[in-house]
Scaffold this motif. Structure first.
Motif, PDB file in Angstrom:
ATOM      1  N   ILE A  94       7.175  -3.053   7.834  1.00  0.00           N
ATOM      2  CA  ILE A  94       7.577  -3.105   9.147  1.00  0.00           C
ATOM      3  C   ILE A  94       9.134  -2.621   8.685  1.00  0.00           C
ATOM      4  CG2 ILE A  94       9.750  -4.397  10.654  1.00  0.00           C
ATOM      5  CD1 ILE A  94       7.309  -7.044  10.733  1.00  0.00           C
ATOM      6  N   GLY A  95       9.270  -0.988   9.095  1.00  0.00           N
ATOM      7  CA  GLY A  95      10.578  -0.302   8.658  1.00  0.00           C
ATOM      8  C   GLY A  95      12.173  -0.921   9.791  1.00  0.00           C
ATOM      9  N   ASN A  96      12.987  -1.033   8.048  1.00  0.00           N
ATOM     10  CA  ASN A  96      14.611  -0.936   8.681  1.00  0.00           C
ATOM     11  C   ASN A  96      15.051   0.762   9.049  1.00  0.00           C
ATOM     12  OD1 ASN A  96      15.899  -1.309   6.605  1.00  0.00           O
ATOM     13  ND2 ASN A  96      14.381  -2.959   5.860  1.00  0.00           N
ATOM     14  N   GLU A  97      16.566   0.381   9.128  1.00  0.00           N
ATOM     15  CA  GLU A  97      16.997   1.976   9.173  1.00  0.00           C
ATOM     16  C   GLU A  97      17.928   1.602   8.175  1.00  0.00           C
ATOM     17  OE1 GLU A  97      18.565  -1.003  12.853  1.00  0.00           O
ATOM     18  OE2 GLU A  97      17.705  -1.122  11.079  1.00  0.00           O
ATOM     19  N   SER A  98      17.234   1.235   6.484  1.00  0.00           N
ATOM     20  CA  SER A  98      17.659   1.743   5.163  1.00  0.00           C
ATOM     21  C   SER A  98      16.403   2.686   5.321  1.00  0.00           C
ATOM     22  CB  SER A  98      18.171   0.027   4.852  1.00  0.00           C
ATOM     23  OG  SER A  98      17.014  -0.463   4.268  1.00  0.00           O
ATOM     24  N   LEU A  99      16.116   2.647   5.749  1.00  0.00           N
ATOM     25  CA  LEU A  99      14.872   3.225   4.921  1.00  0.00           C
ATOM     26  C   LEU A  99      14.200   4.922   5.839  1.00  0.00           C
ATOM     27  CD1 LEU A  99      12.386   0.771   4.125  1.00  0.00           C
ATOM     28  CD2 LEU A  99      13.393   1.020   2.998  1.00  0.00           C
ATOM     29  N   ASP A 100      13.967   5.800   4.767  1.00  0.00           N
ATOM     30  CA  ASP A 100      13.454   6.965   5.098  1.00  0.00           C
ATOM     31  C   ASP A 100      12.588   6.885   4.829  1.00  0.00           C
ATOM     32  OD1 ASP A 100      16.002   7.744   5.523  1.00  0.00           O
ATOM     33  OD2 ASP A 100      16.474   9.004   4.470  1.00  0.00           O
ATOM     34  N   GLY A 128      11.565   4.986   7.945  1.00  0.00           N
ATOM     35  CA  GLY A 128      10.526   4.663   6.811  1.00  0.00           C
ATOM     36  C   GLY A 128      10.373   3.639   6.704  1.00  0.00           C
ATOM     37  N   ARG A 129       8.997   3.057   6.881  1.00  0.00           N
ATOM     38  CA  ARG A 129       8.681   1.597   6.147  1.00  0.00           C
ATOM     39  C   ARG A 129       8.335   1.445   4.247  1.00  0.00           C
ATOM     40  NH1 ARG A 129       3.857   2.214   9.870  1.00  0.00           N
ATOM     41  NH2 ARG A 129       3.980   3.716   9.646  1.00  0.00           N
ATOM     42  N   PRO A 130       8.311   0.398   4.298  1.00  0.00           N
ATOM     43  CA  PRO A 130       7.972  -0.012   2.636  1.00  0.00           C
ATOM     44  C   PRO A 130       6.224   0.062   2.797  1.00  0.00           C
ATOM     45  CG  PRO A 130       8.353  -1.915   4.581  1.00  0.00           C
ATOM     46  CD  PRO A 130       9.104  -0.546   4.997  1.00  0.00           C
ATOM     47  N   HIS A 131       5.979   0.711   1.805  1.00  0.00           N
ATOM     48  CA  HIS A 131       4.515   0.027   0.923  1.00  0.00           C
ATOM     49  C   HIS A 131       3.787  -0.574   0.332  1.00  0.00           C
ATOM     50  CE1 HIS A 131       3.703   4.527   1.840  1.00  0.00           C
ATOM     51  NE2 HIS A 131       5.030   4.317   1.469  1.00  0.00           N
ATOM     52  N   GLN A 160       8.796   8.519   3.699  1.00  0.00           N
ATOM     53  CA  GLN A 160       7.874   9.024   2.607  1.00  0.00           C
ATOM     54  C   GLN A 160       7.276  10.397   3.237  1.00  0.00           C
ATOM     55  OE1 GLN A 160       6.182   6.973  -0.484  1.00  0.00           O
ATOM     56  NE2 GLN A 160       8.093   5.111  -0.008  1.00  0.00           N
ATOM     57  N   ALA A 161       6.995  11.642   2.590  1.00  0.00           N
ATOM     58  CA  ALA A 161       6.397  12.656   2.672  1.00  0.00           C
ATOM     59  C   ALA A 161       5.168  11.888   3.951  1.00  0.00           C
ATOM     60  CB  ALA A 161       5.735  13.424   1.660  1.00  0.00           C
ATOM     61  N   ASP A 162       4.065  11.149   3.733  1.00  0.00           N
ATOM     62  CA  ASP A 162       3.138  11.041   3.478  1.00  0.00           C
ATOM     63  C   ASP A 162       2.978  10.172   4.856  1.00  0.00           C
ATOM     64  OD1 ASP A 162       3.508   8.230   3.019  1.00  0.00           O
ATOM     65  OD2 ASP A 162       1.761   7.556   2.159  1.00  0.00           O
ATOM     66  N   GLU A 163       4.185  10.277   5.107  1.00  0.00           N
ATOM     67  CA  GLU A 163       4.539   9.316   6.938  1.00  0.00           C
ATOM     68  C   GLU A 163       5.149  10.118   8.131  1.00  0.00           C
ATOM     69  OE1 GLU A 163       6.809   5.516   6.849  1.00  0.00           O
ATOM     70  OE2 GLU A 163       7.002   6.158   4.939  1.00  0.00           O
ATOM     71  N   LEU A 164       5.450  11.198   7.602  1.00  0.00           N
ATOM     72  CA  LEU A 164       5.720  12.455   8.324  1.00  0.00           C
ATOM     73  C   LEU A 164       4.347  13.501   8.474  1.00  0.00           C
ATOM     74  CD1 LEU A 164       9.368  13.499   6.799  1.00  0.00           C
ATOM     75  CD2 LEU A 164       8.831  11.893   8.215  1.00  0.00           C
ATOM     76  N   ILE A 165       4.296  12.880  10.255  1.00  0.00           N
ATOM     77  CA  ILE A 165       3.149  12.954  10.854  1.00  0.00           C
ATOM     78  C   ILE A 165       3.128  14.370  11.369  1.00  0.00           C
ATOM     79  CG2 ILE A 165       0.745  12.640  11.271  1.00  0.00           C
ATOM     80  CD1 ILE A 165       0.714  10.250   9.793  1.00  0.00           C
ATOM     81  N   GLY A 166       3.098  14.994  11.894  1.00  0.00           N
ATOM     82  CA  GLY A 166       2.843  16.163  12.441  1.00  0.00           C
ATOM     83  C   GLY A 166       4.170  16.214  12.904  1.00  0.00           C
ATOM     84  N   PRO A 167       4.912  17.348  13.785  1.00  0.00           N
ATOM     85  CA  PRO A 167       5.727  18.631  13.576  1.00  0.00           C
ATOM     86  C   PRO A 167       6.738  18.003  13.874  1.00  0.00           C
ATOM     87  CG  PRO A 167       4.187  19.745  15.332  1.00  0.00           C
ATOM     88  CD  PRO A 167       3.352  19.347  13.987  1.00  0.00           C
ATOM     89  N   TYR A 211       5.408  -0.805  12.869  1.00  0.00           N
ATOM     90  CA  TYR A 211       6.374  -1.568  13.462  1.00  0.00           C
ATOM     91  C   TYR A 211       7.497  -1.423  13.180  1.00  0.00           C
ATOM     92  CZ  TYR A 211       1.750  -3.955  14.775  1.00  0.00           C
ATOM     93  OH  TYR A 211       0.516  -4.331  15.503  1.00  0.00           O
ATOM     94  N   TYR A 212       8.467  -2.248  13.389  1.00  0.00           N
ATOM     95  CA  TYR A 212      10.104  -2.139  13.111  1.00  0.00           C
ATOM     96  C   TYR A 212      10.980  -3.458  13.275  1.00  0.00           C
ATOM     97  CZ  TYR A 212       8.601   2.869  12.881  1.00  0.00           C
ATOM     98  OH  TYR A 212       7.948   4.439  12.430  1.00  0.00           O
ATOM     99  N   ASP A 213      12.006  -3.309  12.598  1.00  0.00           N
ATOM    100  CA  ASP A 213      12.969  -4.470  12.640  1.00  0.00           C
ATOM    101  C   ASP A 213      14.279  -4.360  13.671  1.00  0.00           C
ATOM    102  OD1 ASP A 213      14.304  -6.364  12.547  1.00  0.00           O
ATOM    103  OD2 ASP A 213      14.527  -6.965  10.407  1.00  0.00           O
TER     104      ASP A 213
END
Length: 332
Positions: A128-134, A118-121, A136-143, A296-298
């Motif tokens: 920027i996302g990190n391992e502690s985040l899952d 996940g990435r913080p809103h 959210q529904a709007d980030e899960l685009i596509g199968p 983007y990710y850390d």
């Protein structure tokens, strides 16, 4: 020590195989009947023919192994039948991890994806996302993203029940041996062939595929059970990525910034035609939707705890360009 690798004939998997062989490990690869093995040509590898949907072949594959590197996945941005991705990425993972647990393997490395991170809103945008985040529904685009998140959760749940699994989450790897190629590799090939007139204003985290392979092996040596590690390197806008690629390939960088609305319309048309022709879309709509926000990710945790290498992205791009040229992917 013997390690089983799934997806060993593919882009990331073939580099994982080489990284394990460099550690003097015995490597076994689970391959489907009729799969191309050119990415492993000349290597001292044992092959077991099987399928992620066939429990009997999985039981045979994990026998007498100490480690498992589950790299195989259905990685596409469009599928006529999205349920196929769940069958391979989720149910196939469940069957394989269960077989590995039953066989008493000492360490299991599961290749997830930053799609499952996940990435913080932040002020209406994704940070920027990190391992502690899952996600959210709007980030899960596509199968693809949904299936990778489901399999990521599955691996963590099985770790809580005692399975010795470590999860690695590669970002966007580039380099040699992108045989298919992946969506990222296709973007590079299209640019080299003069088929990339413009770019969307977005960004990705890029990493050398050889560093990703090293991260897998390091996770097998140092990774903590049940934890996730982002295998990434540099956050770059797409414009910066193409500028770097242009310098390496000695070709002009695309200057046209394509508005998101135009890209979205093109994706709708291209994807709609695919349901008629059965061929993958030139512009997958899900890919356009993902690009609405920079991804983007850390990766600092993997660097700090595993010792993940950080090869310059320009070096990885140079290897990718050279490999695609040598293998006849270019015609312009």
């Amino acid at each position: 020590m013997r390690a089983l690798v799934t997806g060993g004939t593919g882009f990331i998997g073939s580099h994982v195989v080489r990284a394990l062989l460099a550690r003097k490990m015995t490597v076994r690869c689970l391959v489907r009947a009729g799969s191309r093995r050119s990415n492993l040509e000349g290597l001292d590898v044992e092959f077991i023919v099987g399928d992620l949907g066939d429990p009997a072949s999985l039981t045979l594959a994990v026998r007498d192994c100490e480690q498992l590197y589950h790299v195989a996945a259905d990685y596409r941005l469009w599928a006529r039948n999205p349920q196929e991705m769940d069958r391979i990425n989720v149910e196939g993972t469940r069957l394989l991890l269960t077989a590995a647990g039953d066989a008493g393997l000492r360490k299991i490395i599961f290749t997830s994806s930053v799609s499952a991170i996940g990435r913080p809103h932040l002020q209406g945008h994704l940070g920027i996302g990190n391992e502690s985040l899952d996600p959210q529904a709007d980030e899960l685009i596509g199968p693809y993203k949904r299936s990778k998140y489901s399999s990521d959760k599955l691996a963590r749940e099985m770790a809580k029940k005692g399975l010795p699994v470590v999860i690695v989450n590669p970002s966007t790897p580039v380099g040699a041996r992108d045989i298919k190629p992946t969506p990222t590799g296709k973007m590079i090939v299209d640019f080299l062939n003069g088929k990339m007139p413009g770019y969307i204003e977005t960004g990705l985290n890029f990493v050398d595929v050889e560093d990703v392979a090293a991260g897998h092996v390091l996770a097998g040596e140092k990774g903590k059970i049940g934890e996730r590690y982002i295998l990434g390197n540099k956050n770059m806008s797409l414009k910066e990525f193409f500028t770097a690629l242009a310098r390496i390939a000695h070709r002009p960088a695309p200057r046209l910034r394509i508005p998101y609305a135009v890209a979205y319309l093109a994706g709708m048309v291209s994807t709609g035609l695919s349901y008629i022709t059965g061929k993958e879309p030139t512009i997958p709509l899900d890919g356009v939707r993902m690009a609405h926000e920079p991804m983007y990710y850390d990766a600092s945790r993997a660097v700090r705890e595993l010792g993940l290498p950080q090869t310059p992205i320009e070096t990885a791009l140079a290897k990718a360009v050279a490999w695609f040229k040598e293998r006849g992917y270019l015609y312009a």
